[in-house]
Design an enzyme around this catalytic site. Structure first.
Site, PDB file in Angstrom:
ATOM      1  N   LYS A  12      40.122  25.772 -13.802  1.00 59.20           N
ATOM      2  CA  LYS A  12      39.384  24.977 -12.805  1.00 59.20           C
ATOM      3  C   LYS A  12      38.808  23.703 -13.404  1.00 59.20           C
ATOM      4  O   LYS A  12      38.516  22.750 -12.676  1.00 59.20           O
ATOM      5  CB  LYS A  12      38.308  25.819 -12.119  1.00 59.20           C
ATOM      6  CG  LYS A  12      37.105  26.164 -12.965  1.00 59.20           C
ATOM      7  CD  LYS A  12      36.170  27.133 -12.245  1.00 59.20           C
ATOM      8  CE  LYS A  12      35.494  26.497 -11.057  1.00 59.20           C
ATOM      9  NZ  LYS A  12      34.453  27.374 -10.497  1.00 59.20           N
TER      10      LYS A  12
ATOM     11  N   ALA B 299      31.373  32.770 -26.224  1.00 58.61           N
ATOM     12  CA  ALA B 299      30.992  34.069 -26.787  1.00 58.61           C
ATOM     13  C   ALA B 299      30.646  33.924 -28.266  1.00 58.61           C
ATOM     14  O   ALA B 299      31.485  33.511 -29.063  1.00 58.61           O
ATOM     15  CB  ALA B 299      32.132  35.071 -26.602  1.00 58.61           C
TER      16      ALA B 299
ATOM     17  N   GLY C  29      28.926  36.539 -30.250  1.00 56.70           N
ATOM     18  CA  GLY C  29      28.823  37.766 -31.032  1.00 56.70           C
ATOM     19  C   GLY C  29      30.107  38.198 -31.701  1.00 56.70           C
ATOM     20  O   GLY C  29      30.308  37.983 -32.894  1.00 56.70           O
TER      21      GLY C  29
ATOM     22  N   GLU D 267      25.532  45.634 -33.461  1.00 55.19           N
ATOM     23  CA  GLU D 267      24.770  45.095 -32.336  1.00 55.19           C
ATOM     24  C   GLU D 267      24.124  46.238 -31.557  1.00 55.19           C
ATOM     25  O   GLU D 267      24.413  47.417 -31.785  1.00 55.19           O
ATOM     26  CB  GLU D 267      25.680  44.247 -31.428  1.00 55.19           C
ATOM     27  CG  GLU D 267      26.200  42.999 -32.127  1.00 55.19           C
ATOM     28  CD  GLU D 267      27.041  42.116 -31.229  1.00 55.19           C
ATOM     29  OE1 GLU D 267      27.419  42.559 -30.134  1.00 55.19           O
ATOM     30  OE2 GLU D 267      27.324  40.971 -31.622  1.00 55.19           O
TER      31      GLU D 267
ATOM     32  N   HIS E 233      20.958  38.984 -20.393  1.00 54.47           N
ATOM     33  CA  HIS E 233      20.847  38.977 -21.849  1.00 54.47           C
ATOM     34  C   HIS E 233      19.377  38.795 -22.220  1.00 54.47           C
ATOM     35  O   HIS E 233      18.689  37.938 -21.661  1.00 54.47           O
ATOM     36  CB  HIS E 233      21.673  37.844 -22.453  1.00 54.47           C
ATOM     37  CG  HIS E 233      21.926  38.021 -23.916  1.00 54.47           C
ATOM     38  ND1 HIS E 233      20.945  37.845 -24.862  1.00 54.47           N
ATOM     39  CD2 HIS E 233      23.040  38.374 -24.602  1.00 54.47           C
ATOM     40  CE1 HIS E 233      21.447  38.081 -26.059  1.00 54.47           C
ATOM     41  NE2 HIS E 233      22.714  38.416 -25.931  1.00 54.47           N
TER      42      HIS E 233
ATOM     43  N   ARG F 246      20.888  46.399 -23.839  1.00 53.65           N
ATOM     44  CA  ARG F 246      20.352  45.142 -23.323  1.00 53.65           C
ATOM     45  C   ARG F 246      19.419  45.316 -22.130  1.00 53.65           C
ATOM     46  O   ARG F 246      18.444  44.579 -21.994  1.00 53.65           O
ATOM     47  CB  ARG F 246      21.508  44.211 -22.946  1.00 53.65           C
ATOM     48  CG  ARG F 246      22.255  43.710 -24.145  1.00 53.65           C
ATOM     49  CD  ARG F 246      23.467  42.900 -23.746  1.00 53.65           C
ATOM     50  NE  ARG F 246      24.091  42.327 -24.933  1.00 53.65           N
ATOM     51  CZ  ARG F 246      25.193  41.591 -24.901  1.00 53.65           C
ATOM     52  NH1 ARG F 246      25.792  41.362 -23.745  1.00 53.65           N
ATOM     53  NH2 ARG F 246      25.709  41.103 -26.000  1.00 53.65           N
TER      54      ARG F 246
ATOM     55  N   HIS G  35      23.640  37.174 -17.824  1.00 46.51           N
ATOM     56  CA  HIS G  35      24.601  37.034 -18.915  1.00 46.51           C
ATOM     57  C   HIS G  35      25.997  37.547 -18.584  1.00 46.51           C
ATOM     58  O   HIS G  35      26.978  36.975 -19.039  1.00 46.51           O
ATOM     59  CB  HIS G  35      24.066  37.774 -20.140  1.00 46.51           C
ATOM     60  CG  HIS G  35      24.943  37.640 -21.347  1.00 46.51           C
ATOM     61  ND1 HIS G  35      25.293  36.414 -21.884  1.00 46.51           N
ATOM     62  CD2 HIS G  35      25.548  38.575 -22.136  1.00 46.51           C
ATOM     63  CE1 HIS G  35      26.059  36.595 -22.943  1.00 46.51           C
ATOM     64  NE2 HIS G  35      26.250  37.896 -23.113  1.00 46.51           N
TER      65      HIS G  35
ATOM     66  N   ARG H 245      26.982  46.861 -19.693  1.00 48.92           N
ATOM     67  CA  ARG H 245      28.009  46.597 -20.708  1.00 48.92           C
ATOM     68  C   ARG H 245      27.438  46.749 -22.106  1.00 48.92           C
ATOM     69  O   ARG H 245      26.404  46.175 -22.435  1.00 48.92           O
ATOM     70  CB  ARG H 245      28.569  45.183 -20.537  1.00 48.92           C
ATOM     71  CG  ARG H 245      29.564  44.783 -21.622  1.00 48.92           C
ATOM     72  CD  ARG H 245      30.125  43.413 -21.361  1.00 48.92           C
ATOM     73  NE  ARG H 245      29.155  42.352 -21.549  1.00 48.92           N
ATOM     74  CZ  ARG H 245      28.908  41.741 -22.708  1.00 48.92           C
ATOM     75  NH1 ARG H 245      29.526  42.124 -23.807  1.00 48.92           N
ATOM     76  NH2 ARG H 245      28.036  40.758 -22.785  1.00 48.92           N
TER      77      ARG H 245
END
Length: 524
Positions: free
Chosen positions: A32, A43, A45, A110, A234, A281, A342, A377
């Site tokens: 787009k 991203a 991480g 993480e 996040h 999270r 996030h 997630r």
């Protein structure tokens, strides 16, 4: 323009599918905006995979299920987790320069993970992956990369010159940004890899184009949408009045960063959860939200300065340089952070082959609800999902090509009854209003009354946007506004439907979790 396979989206999921299809088929990839302007490049991480001695698939599966509050589909979780090491191997073959520790890949940890299993490229993994995938796609003679095409809607059986109600998807109608003309792209199979709906919210780490386009288009065409209330916030987005949406990666907490109250200096996460800063999270985001609201704060502090300057600059060079340019030295002082939207954990329902409810239509990545993420997630499972399902779509198309006939004649876009708009301010006003009431009423902590207020505003705006869409030529901003409103409606309807608090959906009216986990499924 006609091709064998049409892919909407040039991020990790779309390009993975393209590269897996291009040995046999002619593939067109529409973006787009620029080809590298989607969520993949943002991203920081990394990618989760079982690579450490002593780690197991079962452990990664359980960590994913725990983070997802039991709403995950275990078959999907097993499918993705077991496909992770192979996905990493393929990325290495493409030239992604993952960090090493001696001869082995360097693995970080993480929140929510019981082992070190995050492969990364410093703190800019997404950009390295995007670059490698784009270079490989650009070199392939069977892949055509087309930037600056804003897709309006799917072209289905209803758009055939001989109308049909069969529900087949034959491609898309898209606006060319430069000319403003609407063009038709057709194919035997179409893959939606359009990313999430983060820009439905006022504060988001998502790029400007994350307006839920694929989700909205699939819904309008007849696909079921699931779990849209599961919107991940996040915990640590930089609080800065001039720089918006800069994410401070999960890995900062994974490598020892501590969350503190800026008024008192108190480290508050150990009071909330035994996992402290390594909690999932949703737990961390709610704890920060509670701290901010209780003490009337604008932000909390994330402090990793105690780990030493050499450690910090080695592990987080991109973040260090960015913050230094803003007058914050993270080796010596705390970083001001706030939660921000996030990741979209819900979306278009797909099976393990990436198939949607509509014939010839596939989907992969953040626009989908595959069953992997459940109610929340797990960190660094998102890029992984893109690689595994991008390949799954390609594999199914390859195996079933004889059942995917070429598209029939499709009617061109009809602009005979519309004119150019002289009221662009209406679009900007409605866009701002949606994002603000979604943040205030459908954010980290919800109530039925707030959700009903949001639903009322959506009903009012729906009439205004439909009237505008019916009278004026489509523009990129109008397309995005229409999709934003559709996604806001799907999120609110889903949230009102769930009478419990589970994972990312926390409501003061139903604070407890029900005994049985069930997906929220909306049917057109």
């Amino acid at each position: 323009m006609n091709s064998d396979v049409l892919i909407i989206g040039s991020g990790a999921a779309g390009l993975t599918a393209a590269l897996n299809l291009a040995e046999r088929f002619r593939v067109t990839v529409l973006a787009k905006s620029g080809l590298a302007e989607g969520s993949t490049a943002w991203a920081q991480g990394g990618i989760a995979a079982v690579l450490e001695p002593g780690d197991t698939f079962e452990s990664h599966i359980e960590d994913t299920m725990i983070a997802g509050a039991g709403l995950n589909d275990r078959r999907t979780v097993e499918f993705v987790v077991e496909g992770a090491p192979r996905a990493i191997e393929r990325l290495i073959e493409l030239g992604v320069p993952f960090n090493k520790q001696g001869a082995d890949l360097h693995l970080t940890r993480e929140g929510g993970h019981s082992h070190r299993r995050i492969v990364h490229v410093n703190d800019a993994t997404g950009w390295a992956v995007q670059e490698a995938l784009l270079e490989a796609a650009a070199r392939h003679p069977n892949i055509t990369l087309v930037p600056d095409k804003v897709v309006i809607d799917l072209a289905t059986s209803r758009h055939e010159e001989r109308y049909s109600g069969a529900g087949n998807v034959w491609g898309v109608y898209a606006v060319d940004r430069a000319s403003g003309r609407v063009e038709l792209f057709t194919a035997n199979a179409t893959i939606l890899a359009t990313g999430g709906a983060g820009r439905t919210y006022l504060f988001s780490t998502a790029p400007r184009g994350a307006t839920g386009d694929g989700i909205a288009m699939a819904w309008r065409a007849g696909c079921r949408i699931s779990n849209m209330e599961m919107m991940q916030f996040h915990p640590t987005c930089l609080y800065n009045l001039t720089v918006k949406n800069f994410l401070i990666t999960e890995a900062v907490r994974g490598e020892g960063g501590q969350l503190k109250n800026p008024k008192t200096g108190h480290r508050f996460m150990p009071d909330v959860d035994p996992r402290a800063e390594l909690a999932p999270r949703d737990v961390v985001a709610r704890a920060i939200d509670a701290e901010i609201k209780r003490d009337g704060l604008d932000y909390v502090h994330l402090d990793i300065s105690h780990m030493g300057a050499e450690f910090v600059t080695h592990h987080f060079p991109t973040i260090y340089e960015k913050l230094l340019g803003l007058g914050i030295d993270m080796t010596r002082e705390s970083i001001p952070v706030v939660p921000a939207q996030h990741y979209t954990c819900g979306g278009i329902m797909i099976d393990l082959d990436g198939r949607t409810d509509l014939p010839h239509l596939y989907a992969a990545g953040e626009c989908t609800q595959s069953g992997l993420h459940g109610a929340n997630r797990l960190a660094s499972n998102s890029l992984l999902e893109c690689f595994v399902f991008g390949e799954a779509c390609a594999k199914h198309i390859n195996a079933n090509w004889d059942d995917l006939p070429p598209p029939p004649a499709i009617r061109p876009w009809d602009e005979s009854r519309v004119t150019d708009s002289d009221e662009e301010v209406v679009i900007q006003q409605n866009w701002t209003e949606i994002r603000r009431f979604m943040w205030n009423y459908v954010g980290i902590v919800r109530t039925t009354k707030r959700l009903e207020r949001a639903a009322h505003r959506i009903r009012t705006l729906r009439g205004e946007v439909a009237d505008y869409y019916g009278h004026f030529r489509v523009t990129p901003d109008l397309i995005e506004l229409r999709n934003l409103l559709e996604c806001a409606d799907l999120i609110v309807r889903s949230a009102l439907h769930r009478h419990e608090s589970r994972g990312l959906h926390f409501t003061l009216d139903y604070p407890h979790k029900l005994a049985v986990a069930a997906d929220t499924v909306l049917t057109p």
